[in-house]
Motif scaffolding. Structure first.
Motif, mmCIF file in Angstrom:
data_model
loop_
_atom_site.group_PDB
_atom_site.id
_atom_site.type_symbol
_atom_site.label_atom_id
_atom_site.label_comp_id
_atom_site.label_asym_id
_atom_site.label_seq_id
_atom_site.Cartn_x
_atom_site.Cartn_y
_atom_site.Cartn_z
ATOM 1 N N UNK A 46 67.377 55.251 39.930
ATOM 2 C CA UNK A 46 66.254 55.558 40.821
ATOM 3 C C UNK A 46 64.918 55.352 40.117
ATOM 4 N N UNK A 47 63.918 55.038 40.901
ATOM 5 C CA UNK A 47 62.532 54.988 40.454
ATOM 6 C C UNK A 47 61.780 56.104 41.174
ATOM 7 N N UNK A 48 60.652 56.500 40.637
ATOM 8 C CA UNK A 48 59.862 57.551 41.275
ATOM 9 C C UNK A 48 59.121 56.956 42.465
ATOM 10 N N UNK A 80 62.308 63.251 45.391
ATOM 11 C CA UNK A 80 63.421 62.520 45.985
ATOM 12 C C UNK A 80 64.305 61.871 44.923
ATOM 13 N N UNK A 81 63.705 61.250 43.916
ATOM 14 C CA UNK A 81 64.504 60.528 42.919
ATOM 15 C C UNK A 81 65.477 61.461 42.214
ATOM 16 N N UNK A 82 64.979 62.597 41.742
ATOM 17 C CA UNK A 82 65.842 63.540 41.041
ATOM 18 C C UNK A 82 66.831 64.188 41.998
ATOM 19 N N UNK A 105 67.672 53.224 44.075
ATOM 20 C CA UNK A 105 66.434 53.517 44.786
ATOM 21 C C UNK A 105 65.287 52.905 43.993
ATOM 22 N N UNK A 106 64.555 51.967 44.624
ATOM 23 C CA UNK A 106 63.510 51.258 43.882
ATOM 24 C C UNK A 106 62.336 50.928 44.795
ATOM 25 N N UNK A 107 61.257 50.479 44.156
ATOM 26 C CA UNK A 107 60.030 50.074 44.854
ATOM 27 C C UNK A 107 59.958 48.556 44.849
ATOM 28 N N UNK A 108 59.677 47.995 46.003
ATOM 29 C CA UNK A 108 59.506 46.538 46.124
ATOM 30 C C UNK A 108 58.039 46.281 46.440
ATOM 31 N N UNK A 109 57.394 45.484 45.619
ATOM 32 C CA UNK A 109 55.970 45.196 45.780
ATOM 33 C C UNK A 109 55.769 43.689 45.887
ATOM 34 N N UNK A 110 55.724 43.139 47.137
ATOM 35 C CA UNK A 110 55.547 41.696 47.299
ATOM 36 C C UNK A 110 54.133 41.266 46.906
ATOM 37 N N UNK A 111 53.921 39.975 46.593
ATOM 38 C CA UNK A 111 52.579 39.496 46.206
ATOM 39 C C UNK A 111 51.546 39.734 47.306
ATOM 40 N N UNK A 112 51.947 39.477 48.546
ATOM 41 C CA UNK A 112 51.035 39.665 49.674
ATOM 42 C C UNK A 112 51.668 40.625 50.669
ATOM 43 N N UNK A 113 51.152 41.836 50.704
ATOM 44 C CA UNK A 113 51.700 42.798 51.640
ATOM 45 C C UNK A 113 51.832 44.176 51.013
ATOM 46 N N UNK A 114 52.116 45.186 51.847
ATOM 47 C CA UNK A 114 52.242 46.547 51.328
ATOM 48 C C UNK A 114 53.564 46.762 50.602
ATOM 49 N N UNK A 115 53.588 47.817 49.821
ATOM 50 C CA UNK A 115 54.814 48.175 49.107
ATOM 51 C C UNK A 115 55.849 48.722 50.086
#
Length: 449
Positions: free
Chosen positions: A332-334, A309-311, A371-381
């Motif tokens: 973009x991130x993978x 998707x990223x590419x 396009x990026x990944x968000x990773x909160x301290x408590x919870x799923x990505x």
């Protein structure tokens, strides 16, 4: 079911509390009746003492004569159907007992009641202490049966006599029984009324729920029909677009190639004329091949399976910049390891639709895709996608909905089908900004390279 459970629990609580209230009321009624009876017995003893008081100091009479006169007065004093007085001396000898004259002169000091108590001794003890009550069984004059009796005795210190009276309390039990029967009848009527009301409420609720379900099913059928019609409209629009591209693009190019090849065949004997025609045909053929590749990519993004998707988003941005001359910046991130194939296709189609809208309506010179990944301290990505431009935007950025157009409706439905959210706002570049948040897909294969 909740209403039935609540109604049942409420009915059970009403039943328990009603029984508890009846028991308490019966105890109160019994206490009040016994208290009233005790007061009556005290009053009767007081009247009897008044009736015999003049005999104590009667001039000209001996003690024996006075005692005989008192016995006669007490023997004649009666009240009600079974009310009478009795008297005993300190040794327990019966002096007065109107219903049972055969007991007169007998010593009952060691006579026991059914409970095994010496009732004359108990009465004498309470009389000497200043007057008191004692309950025992004694034959009832009107029935001749041993009946529970509440006795009250007081002491006559001049002659060391115990004078007493009593009341049979079997009628109290009848009164209490009648009162309890009335209370339980009222309680049963109340419980039956509550049951009927509960059944009516449950019936009305059941009908309401059934009607609601019917309306929901009807509404769902209408939405399903509308969705089916939208799918058909989208398919027809896509077919029309592909048909136009084929007719106006590739078909015209192939016709042009055919004409040039025919001219080249006619001029085959003149290489200086035929060669430019053949070279131009090759150039047009390359353009046709590129158009076929573009159409194929638009119909199915095979690049997602090949490069991820990223590419694929990067390549889409580059193609958009080359075809529109609108500068496109892509960051973009993978994210492929966090998304299912259907989620990746949905995001790719959203980017396609968004870029199409920019080229048609935004009058922009710059587009930024992130396009990026968000990773909160408590919870799923989760995966965040944003597309912003510096175009004219829209006055209704915060109010764009599924009713704003078929393309936007498709974007909303694609994102919502994967549990995501799509919002519009005025971006930092001055134009419209599209923001998408999709949670990490479940049960995906994490083995990827």
């Amino acid at each position: 079911m909740p209403i039935i459970l609540v109604s049942g629990l409420t009915g059970w609580m009403i039943h328990i509390e009603a029984n508890r209230l009846i028991t308490k009321e019966i105890q109160l009624v019994e206490t009040r009746i016994l208290t009233a009876r005790r007061e009556e017995l005290k009053n009767y003893i007081s009247l009897a003492m008044t009736a015999i008081s003049h005999e104590f100091d009667h001039p000209g009479r001996s003690t024996a004569e006075a005692q005989q006169a008192v016995q006669q007065i007490l023997n004649n004093l009666t009240y009600g159907q079974d009310g009478y007085f009795y008297a005993y001396d300190r040794a327990g000898t019966n002096l007065v007992s109107a219903p049972s004259p055969e007991l007169k002169g007998k010593n009952l000091w060691y006579r026991k009641d059914e409970q095994g108590h010496f009732f004359v001794q108990e009465l004498m003890k309470r009389a000497i202490e200043g007057g008191g009550f004692y309950t025992f069984k004694w034959p009832k004059p009107s029935t001749g049966q041993d009946t529970l009796k509440l006795g009250y005795a007081t002491f006559l210190p001049q002659w060391s006599w115990m004078i007493g009276t009593g009341t049979y309390i079997d009628d109290i039990q009848k009164q209490i029984g009648s009162f309890e029967k009335d209370m339980r009848t009222i309680t049963r009527h109340t419980e039956l009324t509550f049951l009927m009301i509960s059944l009516v409420v449950i019936g009305i609720t059941a009908l309401s729920v059934a009607a609601l379900h019917f309306n929901e099913h009807k509404l769902a059928d209408q939405k399903l029909k509308a969705l089916t019609q939208r799918i058909i409209d989208v398919q027809e629009e896509e077919r029309k677009r592909v048909s136009n591209d084929l007719h106006d693009g590739i078909n015209q190019l192939l016709v042009s190639i055919r004409h040039r090849l025919e001219l080249a065949i006619d001029q085959i004997a003149k290489p200086e004329v035929a060669e430019p025609l053949l070279r131009k045909s090759l150039s047009i053929l390359d353009t046709s091949i590129a158009d076929v590749r573009r159409l194929s990519k638009a119909l199915h993004p095979s690049a997602l399976a090949n490069i991820g998707l990223s590419e694929a988003v990067r390549e889409l941005g580059q193609d958009f910049q080359d075809s529109t001359t609108i500068r496109t910046e892509v960051s973009t991130m993978r994210v492929d390891h966090l998304l299912s194939e259907s989620a990746k296709i949905a995001l790719f189609r959203v980017v396609q639709e968004a870029l199409t809208n920019v080229s048609r309506h935004a009058s922009a010179s710059l587009v930024q895709i992130e396009l990026k990944i968000c990773e909160p301290p408590n919870g799923p990505k989760s995966i965040h996608l944003s597309i912003a431009d510096n175009g004219v935007g829209t006055r209704e950025a915060g109010g764009l909905t599924t009713e704003s157009g078929l393309g936007l409706r498709n974007m909303f439905e694609r994102v919502e089908s994967h549990g995501g959210t799509l919002t519009f706002e005025k971006g930092e570049l001055g134009g419209l900004k599209l923001s998408i948040k999709i949670p990490q897909s479940e049960n995906i294969n994490l083995k990827w390279t």
